[in-house]
Design a protein around this motif. Structure first.
Motif, PDB file in Angstrom:
ATOM      1  N   LEU A 113     -44.019  16.070 -72.732  1.00  0.00           N
ATOM      2  CA  LEU A 113     -43.055  16.432 -71.694  1.00  0.00           C
ATOM      3  C   LEU A 113     -41.802  16.976 -72.368  1.00  0.00           C
ATOM      4  O   LEU A 113     -41.373  16.446 -73.396  1.00  0.00           O
ATOM      5  CB  LEU A 113     -42.709  15.186 -70.868  1.00  0.00           C
ATOM      6  N   ALA A 114     -41.231  18.008 -71.790  1.00  0.00           N
ATOM      7  CA  ALA A 114     -39.924  18.487 -72.243  1.00  0.00           C
ATOM      8  C   ALA A 114     -38.849  17.871 -71.352  1.00  0.00           C
ATOM      9  O   ALA A 114     -38.930  17.951 -70.122  1.00  0.00           O
ATOM     10  CB  ALA A 114     -39.850  20.008 -72.183  1.00  0.00           C
ATOM     11  N   ILE A 115     -37.882  17.220 -71.994  1.00  0.00           N
ATOM     12  CA  ILE A 115     -36.732  16.641 -71.292  1.00  0.00           C
ATOM     13  C   ILE A 115     -35.508  17.378 -71.820  1.00  0.00           C
ATOM     14  O   ILE A 115     -35.255  17.389 -73.033  1.00  0.00           O
ATOM     15  CB  ILE A 115     -36.628  15.126 -71.550  1.00  0.00           C
ATOM     16  N   THR A 116     -34.767  18.024 -70.945  1.00  0.00           N
ATOM     17  CA  THR A 116     -33.714  18.927 -71.404  1.00  0.00           C
ATOM     18  C   THR A 116     -32.362  18.588 -70.764  1.00  0.00           C
ATOM     19  O   THR A 116     -32.288  17.868 -69.775  1.00  0.00           O
ATOM     20  CB  THR A 116     -34.083  20.399 -71.108  1.00  0.00           C
ATOM     21  N   ILE A 117     -31.323  19.128 -71.376  1.00  0.00           N
ATOM     22  CA  ILE A 117     -29.943  18.911 -70.930  1.00  0.00           C
ATOM     23  C   ILE A 117     -29.425  20.228 -70.349  1.00  0.00           C
ATOM     24  O   ILE A 117     -29.420  21.250 -71.039  1.00  0.00           O
ATOM     25  CB  ILE A 117     -29.051  18.502 -72.131  1.00  0.00           C
ATOM     26  N   ALA A 118     -29.008  20.195 -69.091  1.00  0.00           N
ATOM     27  CA  ALA A 118     -28.479  21.410 -68.454  1.00  0.00           C
ATOM     28  C   ALA A 118     -27.258  21.892 -69.236  1.00  0.00           C
ATOM     29  O   ALA A 118     -26.281  21.154 -69.395  1.00  0.00           O
ATOM     30  CB  ALA A 118     -28.103  21.118 -67.006  1.00  0.00           C
ATOM     31  N   THR A 119     -27.331  23.121 -69.730  1.00  0.00           N
ATOM     32  CA  THR A 119     -26.299  23.630 -70.644  1.00  0.00           C
ATOM     33  C   THR A 119     -25.916  25.054 -70.249  1.00  0.00           C
ATOM     34  O   THR A 119     -26.777  25.891 -69.988  1.00  0.00           O
ATOM     35  CB  THR A 119     -26.829  23.613 -72.099  1.00  0.00           C
ATOM     36  N   ARG A 120     -24.627  25.292 -70.201  1.00  0.00           N
ATOM     37  CA  ARG A 120     -24.128  26.640 -69.873  1.00  0.00           C
ATOM     38  C   ARG A 120     -23.987  27.483 -71.142  1.00  0.00           C
ATOM     39  O   ARG A 120     -23.586  26.961 -72.180  1.00  0.00           O
ATOM     40  CB  ARG A 120     -22.752  26.547 -69.198  1.00  0.00           C
ATOM     41  N   TYR A 121     -24.280  28.769 -71.027  1.00  0.00           N
ATOM     42  CA  TYR A 121     -24.004  29.790 -72.059  1.00  0.00           C
ATOM     43  C   TYR A 121     -24.793  29.575 -73.354  1.00  0.00           C
ATOM     44  O   TYR A 121     -24.268  29.782 -74.444  1.00  0.00           O
ATOM     45  CB  TYR A 121     -22.485  29.883 -72.362  1.00  0.00           C
ATOM     46  N   ILE A 122     -26.061  29.147 -73.220  1.00  0.00           N
ATOM     47  CA  ILE A 122     -26.853  28.984 -74.446  1.00  0.00           C
ATOM     48  C   ILE A 122     -27.114  30.346 -75.082  1.00  0.00           C
ATOM     49  O   ILE A 122     -26.995  31.385 -74.444  1.00  0.00           O
ATOM     50  CB  ILE A 122     -28.178  28.228 -74.192  1.00  0.00           C
ATOM     51  N   HIS A 123     -27.454  30.337 -76.358  1.00  0.00           N
ATOM     52  CA  HIS A 123     -27.689  31.556 -77.146  1.00  0.00           C
ATOM     53  C   HIS A 123     -26.451  32.456 -77.132  1.00  0.00           C
ATOM     54  O   HIS A 123     -26.543  33.676 -76.992  1.00  0.00           O
ATOM     55  CB  HIS A 123     -28.939  32.316 -76.672  1.00  0.00           C
ATOM     56  N   SER A 124     -25.300  31.821 -77.274  1.00  0.00           N
ATOM     57  CA  SER A 124     -24.048  32.561 -77.444  1.00  0.00           C
ATOM     58  C   SER A 124     -23.210  31.764 -78.447  1.00  0.00           C
ATOM     59  O   SER A 124     -23.696  30.805 -79.035  1.00  0.00           O
ATOM     60  CB  SER A 124     -23.306  32.690 -76.107  1.00  0.00           C
ATOM     61  N   HIS A 125     -21.950  32.164 -78.627  1.00  0.00           N
ATOM     62  CA  HIS A 125     -21.104  31.469 -79.601  1.00  0.00           C
ATOM     63  C   HIS A 125     -20.674  30.084 -79.148  1.00  0.00           C
ATOM     64  O   HIS A 125     -20.356  29.234 -79.974  1.00  0.00           O
ATOM     65  CB  HIS A 125     -19.848  32.310 -79.900  1.00  0.00           C
ATOM     66  N   ALA A 126     -20.618  29.864 -77.833  1.00  0.00           N
ATOM     67  CA  ALA A 126     -20.088  28.592 -77.330  1.00  0.00           C
ATOM     68  C   ALA A 126     -20.853  28.188 -76.087  1.00  0.00           C
ATOM     69  O   ALA A 126     -20.888  28.928 -75.108  1.00  0.00           O
ATOM     70  CB  ALA A 126     -18.613  28.728 -77.004  1.00  0.00           C
ATOM     71  N   ALA A 127     -21.467  27.013 -76.117  1.00  0.00           N
ATOM     72  CA  ALA A 127     -22.169  26.488 -74.950  1.00  0.00           C
ATOM     73  C   ALA A 127     -21.506  25.190 -74.514  1.00  0.00           C
ATOM     74  O   ALA A 127     -20.796  24.549 -75.296  1.00  0.00           O
ATOM     75  CB  ALA A 127     -23.645  26.260 -75.279  1.00  0.00           C
ATOM     76  N   MET A 128     -21.736  24.824 -73.260  1.00  0.00           N
ATOM     77  CA  MET A 128     -21.081  23.641 -72.709  1.00  0.00           C
ATOM     78  C   MET A 128     -22.119  22.722 -72.077  1.00  0.00           C
ATOM     79  O   MET A 128     -23.020  23.187 -71.379  1.00  0.00           O
ATOM     80  CB  MET A 128     -20.058  24.067 -71.644  1.00  0.00           C
ATOM     81  N   LEU A 129     -21.974  21.415 -72.338  1.00  0.00           N
ATOM     82  CA  LEU A 129     -22.836  20.436 -71.681  1.00  0.00           C
ATOM     83  C   LEU A 129     -22.027  19.207 -71.297  1.00  0.00           C
ATOM     84  O   LEU A 129     -20.844  19.093 -71.615  1.00  0.00           O
ATOM     85  CB  LEU A 129     -24.043  20.088 -72.556  1.00  0.00           C
ATOM     86  N   HIS A 130     -22.699  18.287 -70.599  1.00  0.00           N
ATOM     87  CA  HIS A 130     -22.031  17.106 -70.035  1.00  0.00           C
ATOM     88  C   HIS A 130     -22.541  15.865 -70.758  1.00  0.00           C
ATOM     89  O   HIS A 130     -23.742  15.636 -70.857  1.00  0.00           O
ATOM     90  CB  HIS A 130     -22.354  17.031 -68.542  1.00  0.00           C
ATOM     91  N   ARG A 131     -21.601  15.064 -71.233  1.00  0.00           N
ATOM     92  CA  ARG A 131     -21.971  13.904 -72.044  1.00  0.00           C
ATOM     93  C   ARG A 131     -22.861  12.904 -71.292  1.00  0.00           C
ATOM     94  O   ARG A 131     -23.738  12.274 -71.886  1.00  0.00           O
ATOM     95  CB  ARG A 131     -20.690  13.219 -72.547  1.00  0.00           C
ATOM     96  N   ASP A 132     -22.660  12.761 -69.979  1.00  0.00           N
ATOM     97  CA  ASP A 132     -23.483  11.814 -69.218  1.00  0.00           C
ATOM     98  C   ASP A 132     -24.964  12.181 -69.277  1.00  0.00           C
ATOM     99  O   ASP A 132     -25.835  11.306 -69.323  1.00  0.00           O
ATOM    100  CB  ASP A 132     -23.048  11.778 -67.738  1.00  0.00           C
ATOM    101  N   ASP A 133     -25.258  13.494 -69.248  1.00  0.00           N
ATOM    102  CA  ASP A 133     -26.660  13.933 -69.276  1.00  0.00           C
ATOM    103  C   ASP A 133     -27.311  13.545 -70.600  1.00  0.00           C
ATOM    104  O   ASP A 133     -28.474  13.117 -70.645  1.00  0.00           O
ATOM    105  CB  ASP A 133     -26.754  15.443 -69.072  1.00  0.00           C
ATOM    106  N   TYR A 134     -26.561  13.713 -71.660  1.00  0.00           N
ATOM    107  CA  TYR A 134     -27.038  13.324 -72.998  1.00  0.00           C
ATOM    108  C   TYR A 134     -27.322  11.825 -73.044  1.00  0.00           C
ATOM    109  O   TYR A 134     -28.403  11.380 -73.462  1.00  0.00           O
ATOM    110  CB  TYR A 134     -25.974  13.755 -74.018  1.00  0.00           C
ATOM    111  N   GLU A 135     -26.372  11.025 -72.559  1.00  0.00           N
ATOM    112  CA  GLU A 135     -26.533   9.565 -72.625  1.00  0.00           C
ATOM    113  C   GLU A 135     -27.666   9.084 -71.719  1.00  0.00           C
ATOM    114  O   GLU A 135     -28.422   8.170 -72.078  1.00  0.00           O
ATOM    115  CB  GLU A 135     -25.200   8.880 -72.307  1.00  0.00           C
ATOM    116  N   ASN A 136     -27.835   9.737 -70.581  1.00  0.00           N
ATOM    117  CA  ASN A 136     -28.932   9.353 -69.688  1.00  0.00           C
ATOM    118  C   ASN A 136     -30.297   9.772 -70.232  1.00  0.00           C
ATOM    119  O   ASN A 136     -31.301   9.094 -69.991  1.00  0.00           O
ATOM    120  CB  ASN A 136     -28.719   9.920 -68.280  1.00  0.00           C
ATOM    121  N   ALA A 137     -30.341  10.868 -70.973  1.00  0.00           N
ATOM    122  CA  ALA A 137     -31.603  11.285 -71.603  1.00  0.00           C
ATOM    123  C   ALA A 137     -32.029  10.247 -72.645  1.00  0.00           C
ATOM    124  O   ALA A 137     -33.208   9.858 -72.713  1.00  0.00           O
ATOM    125  CB  ALA A 137     -31.453  12.668 -72.247  1.00  0.00           C
TER     126      ALA A 137
END
Length: 361
Positions: free
Chosen positions: A315-339
């Motif tokens: 299974l792939a479990i992923t973190i919703a992330t903005r602006y991937i494959h660019s210089h700067a991407a953004m994610l939310h710490r809660d998603d990481y901790e819940n994963a």
């Protein structure tokens, strides 16, 4: 800036590390430093993937939790007479996010700063100005005046260039901005899964893995899984966040902060129904938030893991992330901790009987 706790310090070290496909030494060393205290042994496959093994019960099911070490970047292919660098993209890049961006060229003599350049718009025809610049017409400017000067600084064809960006905690301290979230966040999840299992009784052998060369075809996952021969596989990666202007729910539904994404389908794998139901059952039981998503236009390491050896439910479990494959991407710490929490709780509930049920249910 927010006070850097232990987790943020680890995330900064992982994302700051420079490592395009085939050049993963630096992120591998960072991951090795953080995961070794929680592993019984740490080894590599033949092309550089890191494999950290933690035994809960000898002879128990083998559970592989894999993030990939590599980030998208560039490889220097030529140095011009005037000292400009021609390059090849390594991994997927969209030309519109590249121009005028700062990069770091990693040479045998140390790091060299460059900027991606092209012809200025002021000398282009009105028609040409409206079109995105082709990647083949871009170059990297390191401020050298000749090929000889660039070579003196240590630049050689084959050297990697990586995006330069400073790890940043946003005003909303749950929002984290950095280069290479794709996929150092997966490496961090693998580290933290082993960390949380260290004092826990469970019936499995868990492998926290940092794979190489995912961005060019899921290659390290194939070789690492060949070494491990897992009974169950999890690929932890970034997914698409659908919560920015202009994206319809039909295109991407996930929102940052609403839980890890359970990938139903992607270009590399149809997710294993038995494992998917087991994982979402655990999440429902413990009120761990999650979101379903599908990525028809991209794959994850799960694509290689599920086809390894005799085949393994994956299974792939992923973190919703903005602006991937660019210089700067953004994610939310809660998603990481819940994963992390979700995978740990799944491992605690897995044993040979549960694995057999997942496979054949």
């Amino acid at each position: 800036m927010a006070k850097m706790d232990e987790t943020l310090t680890m995330l900064k070290s992982l994302t700051d590390a420079k490592g395009i496909p085939g050049n993963e030494r630096e992120p591998r060393e960072v991951m090795k430093k953080y995961i070794t205290p929680f592993a019984d042994e740490v080894t590599n496959d033949g092309i550089g993937s890191l494999i950290a093994k933690k035994v809960g019960k000898e002879g128990g099911p083998k559970i592989m939790v894999a993030g990939h070490l590599d980030e998208v970047g560039f490889m220097i292919t030529q140095i011009t007479d005037k000292g400009f660098l021609r390059f090849q993209t390594v991994g997927g890049w969209w030309s519109q996010v590249m121009l005028a961006q700062r990069v770091t060229i990693v040479t045998s003599k140390g790091d060299v700063t460059g900027v991606i350049g092209s012809k200025p718009p002021h000398i282009l025809s009105p028609e040409a100005r409206k079109k995105p610049v082709d990647i083949k017409d871009m170059f990297i400017d390191i401020g050298a005046s000749s090929r000889e000067e660039a070579e003196e600084w240590g630049v050689r064809p084959g050297d990697m260039a990586v995006p330069y960006f400073e790890f940043t905690v946003m005003n909303n301290e749950k929002m984290l901005l950095a280069k290479a979230w794709d996929n150092r966040i997966g490496c961090a999840i693998a580290i933290d899964v082993l960390r949380q299992l260290k004092e826990t009784d469970h019936q499995n052998i868990v492998y926290g893995v940092g794979t190489v060369q995912e961005e060019v075809g899921l290659r390290g996952a194939k070789t690492a899984a060949q070494v491990i021969q897992p009974d169950i596989g999890f690929a932890v990666d970034v997914g698409i966040a659908g919560d920015t202007p202009g994206i319809s729910e039909k295109e991407a539904k996930s929102k940052m902060g609403k839980g890890p994404q359970i990938i139903l389908y992607d270009a590399s794998m149809v997710s294993h129904k038995g494992l998917r139901d087991f994982v979402t059952g655990v999440a429902d039981e413990l009120d761990i938030p999650y979101q379903f998503d599908h990525i028809p236009g991209g794959g994850t390491d799960a694509g290689s893991i599920h086809l390894s050896h005799q085949g393994a439910p994956t299974l792939a479990i992923t973190i919703a992330t903005r602006y991937i494959h660019s210089h700067a991407a953004m994610l939310h710490r809660d998603d990481y901790e819940n994963a992390v929490k979700l995978i740990v709780e799944v491992v605690k509930r897995l044993d040979q009987e549960a694995v057999n049920k997942v496979v054949f249910d």
